[in-house]
Motif scaffolding. Structure first.
Motif, PDB file in Angstrom:
ATOM      1  N   GLN A 124       0.817  -1.213   0.000  1.00 24.07           N
ATOM      2  CA  GLN A 124       0.000   0.000   0.000  1.00 24.07           C
ATOM      3  C   GLN A 124       0.850   1.263   0.000  1.00 24.07           C
ATOM      4  N   ALA A 125       1.929   1.247   0.750  1.00 24.06           N
ATOM      5  CA  ALA A 125       2.754   2.452   0.871  1.00 24.06           C
ATOM      6  C   ALA A 125       3.544   2.735  -0.394  1.00 24.06           C
ATOM      7  N   THR A 126       3.688   1.746  -1.238  1.00 28.21           N
ATOM      8  CA  THR A 126       4.484   1.919  -2.458  1.00 28.21           C
ATOM      9  C   THR A 126       3.648   1.779  -3.721  1.00 28.21           C
ATOM     10  N   GLY A 127       2.332   1.780  -3.564  1.00 27.74           N
ATOM     11  CA  GLY A 127       1.447   1.565  -4.714  1.00 27.74           C
ATOM     12  C   GLY A 127       1.543   2.626  -5.783  1.00 27.74           C
ATOM     13  N   ASN A 128       2.045   3.817  -5.436  1.00 28.20           N
ATOM     14  CA  ASN A 128       2.150   4.900  -6.420  1.00 28.20           C
ATOM     15  C   ASN A 128       3.568   5.062  -6.954  1.00 28.20           C
ATOM     16  N   LYS A 129       4.434   4.112  -6.637  1.00 27.64           N
ATOM     17  CA  LYS A 129       5.786   4.138  -7.194  1.00 27.64           C
ATOM     18  C   LYS A 129       5.837   3.309  -8.468  1.00 27.64           C
ATOM     19  N   ARG A 130       6.745   3.684  -9.377  1.00 28.30           N
ATOM     20  CA  ARG A 130       6.869   2.944 -10.629  1.00 28.30           C
ATOM     21  C   ARG A 130       7.481   1.572 -10.379  1.00 28.30           C
ATOM     22  N   ILE A 131       6.978   0.604 -11.118  1.00 25.38           N
ATOM     23  CA  ILE A 131       7.403  -0.775 -10.927  1.00 25.38           C
ATOM     24  C   ILE A 131       8.902  -0.937 -11.206  1.00 25.38           C
ATOM     25  N   LYS A 132       9.452  -0.145 -12.104  1.00 30.72           N
ATOM     26  CA  LYS A 132      10.876  -0.264 -12.430  1.00 30.72           C
ATOM     27  C   LYS A 132      11.766   0.040 -11.229  1.00 30.72           C
ATOM     28  N   ASP A 133      11.215   0.734 -10.223  1.00 29.70           N
ATOM     29  CA  ASP A 133      11.992   1.074  -9.034  1.00 29.70           C
ATOM     30  C   ASP A 133      11.823   0.049  -7.919  1.00 29.70           C
ATOM     31  N   PHE A 134      11.054  -1.026  -8.169  1.00 30.51           N
ATOM     32  CA  PHE A 134      10.796  -2.038  -7.161  1.00 30.51           C
ATOM     33  C   PHE A 134      11.918  -3.073  -7.127  1.00 30.51           C
ATOM     34  N   SER A 135      12.072  -3.707  -5.967  1.00 30.99           N
ATOM     35  CA  SER A 135      12.971  -4.860  -5.869  1.00 30.99           C
ATOM     36  C   SER A 135      12.315  -6.062  -6.546  1.00 30.99           C
ATOM     37  N   GLY A 137      11.503  -8.904  -5.239  1.00 31.33           N
ATOM     38  CA  GLY A 137      10.427  -9.427  -4.417  1.00 31.33           C
ATOM     39  C   GLY A 137       9.167  -8.593  -4.504  1.00 31.33           C
ATOM     40  N   MET A 138       9.327  -7.278  -4.554  1.00 28.78           N
ATOM     41  CA  MET A 138       8.159  -6.405  -4.674  1.00 28.78           C
ATOM     42  C   MET A 138       7.481  -6.602  -6.024  1.00 28.78           C
ATOM     43  N   ARG A 139       8.268  -6.780  -7.081  1.00 27.69           N
ATOM     44  CA  ARG A 139       7.671  -7.034  -8.398  1.00 27.69           C
ATOM     45  C   ARG A 139       6.901  -8.347  -8.407  1.00 27.69           C
ATOM     46  N   GLN A 140       7.459  -9.376  -7.738  1.00 28.41           N
ATOM     47  CA  GLN A 140       6.744 -10.642  -7.660  1.00 28.41           C
ATOM     48  C   GLN A 140       5.434 -10.474  -6.902  1.00 28.41           C
ATOM     49  N   ARG A 141       5.445  -9.652  -5.849  1.00 31.61           N
ATOM     50  CA  ARG A 141       4.208  -9.423  -5.102  1.00 31.61           C
ATOM     51  C   ARG A 141       3.178  -8.680  -5.949  1.00 31.61           C
ATOM     52  N   VAL A 142       3.639  -7.756  -6.796  1.00 35.13           N
ATOM     53  CA  VAL A 142       2.715  -7.109  -7.737  1.00 35.13           C
ATOM     54  C   VAL A 142       2.149  -8.156  -8.697  1.00 35.13           C
ATOM     55  N   GLY A 143       3.024  -9.077  -9.144  1.00 32.15           N
ATOM     56  CA  GLY A 143       2.573 -10.140 -10.030  1.00 32.15           C
ATOM     57  C   GLY A 143       1.536 -11.029  -9.371  1.00 32.15           C
ATOM     58  N   ILE A 144       1.733 -11.346  -8.088  1.00 32.43           N
ATOM     59  CA  ILE A 144       0.748 -12.155  -7.368  1.00 32.43           C
ATOM     60  C   ILE A 144      -0.562 -11.388  -7.210  1.00 32.43           C
ATOM     61  N   ALA A 145      -0.456 -10.090  -6.911  1.00 31.86           N
ATOM     62  CA  ALA A 145      -1.668  -9.275  -6.809  1.00 31.86           C
ATOM     63  C   ALA A 145      -2.444  -9.299  -8.127  1.00 31.86           C
ATOM     64  N   ALA A 146      -1.737  -9.183  -9.244  1.00 31.76           N
ATOM     65  CA  ALA A 146      -2.391  -9.251 -10.552  1.00 31.76           C
ATOM     66  C   ALA A 146      -3.021 -10.627 -10.768  1.00 31.76           C
ATOM     67  N   THR A 147      -2.334 -11.659 -10.310  1.00 28.64           N
ATOM     68  CA  THR A 147      -2.847 -13.023 -10.434  1.00 28.64           C
ATOM     69  C   THR A 147      -4.148 -13.196  -9.653  1.00 28.64           C
ATOM     70  N   LEU A 148      -4.261 -12.512  -8.518  1.00 27.88           N
ATOM     71  CA  LEU A 148      -5.413 -12.705  -7.634  1.00 27.88           C
ATOM     72  C   LEU A 148      -6.594 -11.795  -7.939  1.00 27.88           C
ATOM     73  N   LEU A 149      -6.444 -10.892  -8.895  1.00 34.17           N
ATOM     74  CA  LEU A 149      -7.582 -10.060  -9.281  1.00 34.17           C
ATOM     75  C   LEU A 149      -8.740 -10.934  -9.753  1.00 34.17           C
ATOM     76  N   ASN A 150      -9.926 -10.592  -9.320  1.00 30.74           N
ATOM     77  CA  ASN A 150     -11.165 -11.317  -9.643  1.00 30.74           C
ATOM     78  C   ASN A 150     -11.279 -12.631  -8.871  1.00 30.74           C
ATOM     79  N   ASP A 151     -10.447 -12.805  -7.825  1.00 33.12           N
ATOM     80  CA  ASP A 151     -10.534 -13.930  -6.902  1.00 33.12           C
ATOM     81  C   ASP A 151     -10.579 -15.290  -7.599  1.00 33.12           C
ATOM     82  N   PRO A 152      -9.517 -15.663  -8.326  1.00 29.79           N
ATOM     83  CA  PRO A 152      -9.477 -17.001  -8.933  1.00 29.79           C
ATOM     84  C   PRO A 152      -9.393 -18.070  -7.859  1.00 29.79           C
ATOM     85  N   GLN A 153      -9.987 -19.220  -8.121  1.00 27.83           N
ATOM     86  CA  GLN A 153     -10.001 -20.298  -7.138  1.00 27.83           C
ATOM     87  C   GLN A 153      -8.826 -21.255  -7.311  1.00 27.83           C
TER      88      GLN A 153
END
Length: 290
Positions: A124-135, A137-153
């Motif tokens: 949440q604290a870094t949601g407005n930062k550009r992804i290119k500046d992420f570590s 691990g943070m990029r992977q967490r963004v990827g997981i967040a994208a994976t979980l959109l729409n609550d896949p089972q």
């Protein structure tokens, strides 16, 4: 939710990549799909993600073929590929909004879902930062967040911890373990430590076939009497250490060898309890007969 592999096979030209895979996976399970490089893990993941079609057999989701009806799987699937596609100049919120549109998340649900996932992934604290500046691990967490959109089972991740530091790997493992409480999670990896503490079931794949299908506890039980430890002098190290069935451990009293073998490899060797990595290696080396 039940995912059934029914004699699943895949051939490229004359090469048999997958050969007669049969098993069942259920919601509430975290499946560790383990195997050496070239074992067929990525091919199997592509079939489950409906990115390719098998040349034989089928996969059923609650009794419906995902080969004949791929959208049945796609509506329930969250897929995290080994190389997550990113738009580096977007912020995490912008990127997730873009992915939400691709997934047809209703507009009224887009913002609440994104904020909830950013909180869940501690972004949440870094949601407005550009992804290119992420570590990484943070990029992977963004990827997981994208994976979980729409609550896949069903959540499938292919080598999700590649390139991450130890702290980031632990964080991702905890996220997957939490998700497995009410989802079906499948993690494909060749690193046993990625799933050792969180997998409820293991699928060990080698040369396109399942060598083991069961719980980690049962595999460890079956490995009894296949791992040995003995001390050696510095000048008497065993030959062929690189064959993969031996490891060296430096202890206070000298160098100890742990060896995977069906019978005692030395008069000095004593049987010891296997760890999960040794148990898996014992299966792949043919030492543990299943």
């Amino acid at each position: 939710m039940k995912l059934t592999f029914n004699n699943l096979s895949m051939t490229y030209g004359k090469n048999q990549i997958l050969n007669g895979l049969t098993t069942e996976c259920h919601s509430g399970e975290l499946i560790g799909l383990l195997g050496p490089n070239g074992a067929g893990k990525t091919t199997l993941i592509k079939l489950l993600a409906t990115l390719a079609s098998p040349t034989g057999g089928d996969v059923l989701l609650d009794g419906t073929s995902i080969v004949a009806h791929p959208n049945v799987m796609r509506k329930q699937l969250g897929y995290l590929p080994q190389q997550v596609p990113y738009l580096p100049n977007l912020t995490a919120r912008e990127y997730l909004t873009y992915i939400a549109a691709i997934k047809h998340v209703p507009k009224t649900q887009t913002k609440p879902q994104i904020e909830n996932l950013l909180s869940q992934m501690h972004l949440q604290a870094t949601g407005n930062k550009r992804i290119k500046d992420f570590s990484g691990g943070m990029r992977q967490r963004v990827g997981i967040a994208a994976t979980l959109l729409n609550d896949p089972q069903i959540i499938i991740a292919d080598e999700p911890t590649a390139g991450l530091d130890p702290e980031e790997r632990v964080s991702l493992r905890n996220i997957f373990a939490e998700l497995a409480n009410d989802h079906l999670v499948i993690i494909a990896t060749h690193i046993v430590s990625d799933i050792e503490a969180i997998a409820t079931n293991l699928l060990l794949i080698q040369a396109g076939q399942f060598r083991y299908d069961g719980t980690p506890a049962d595999l460890l039980k079956r490995s009894t009497g296949t791992v040995w430890e003995y001390r050696v002098d510095d000048n008497h190290l065993p030959a062929n250490l690189n064959k993969g069935a031996r490891s060296l451990i430096q202890r206070a009293d000298g160098i100890h060898v742990r060896e995977i073998a069906a019978h005692t490899p030395s008069q000095l060797a004593k049987p010891v309890a296997a760890d999960l990595e040794e148990a898996c290696l014992g299966v792949f080396k043919g030492v543990i007969q299943l």
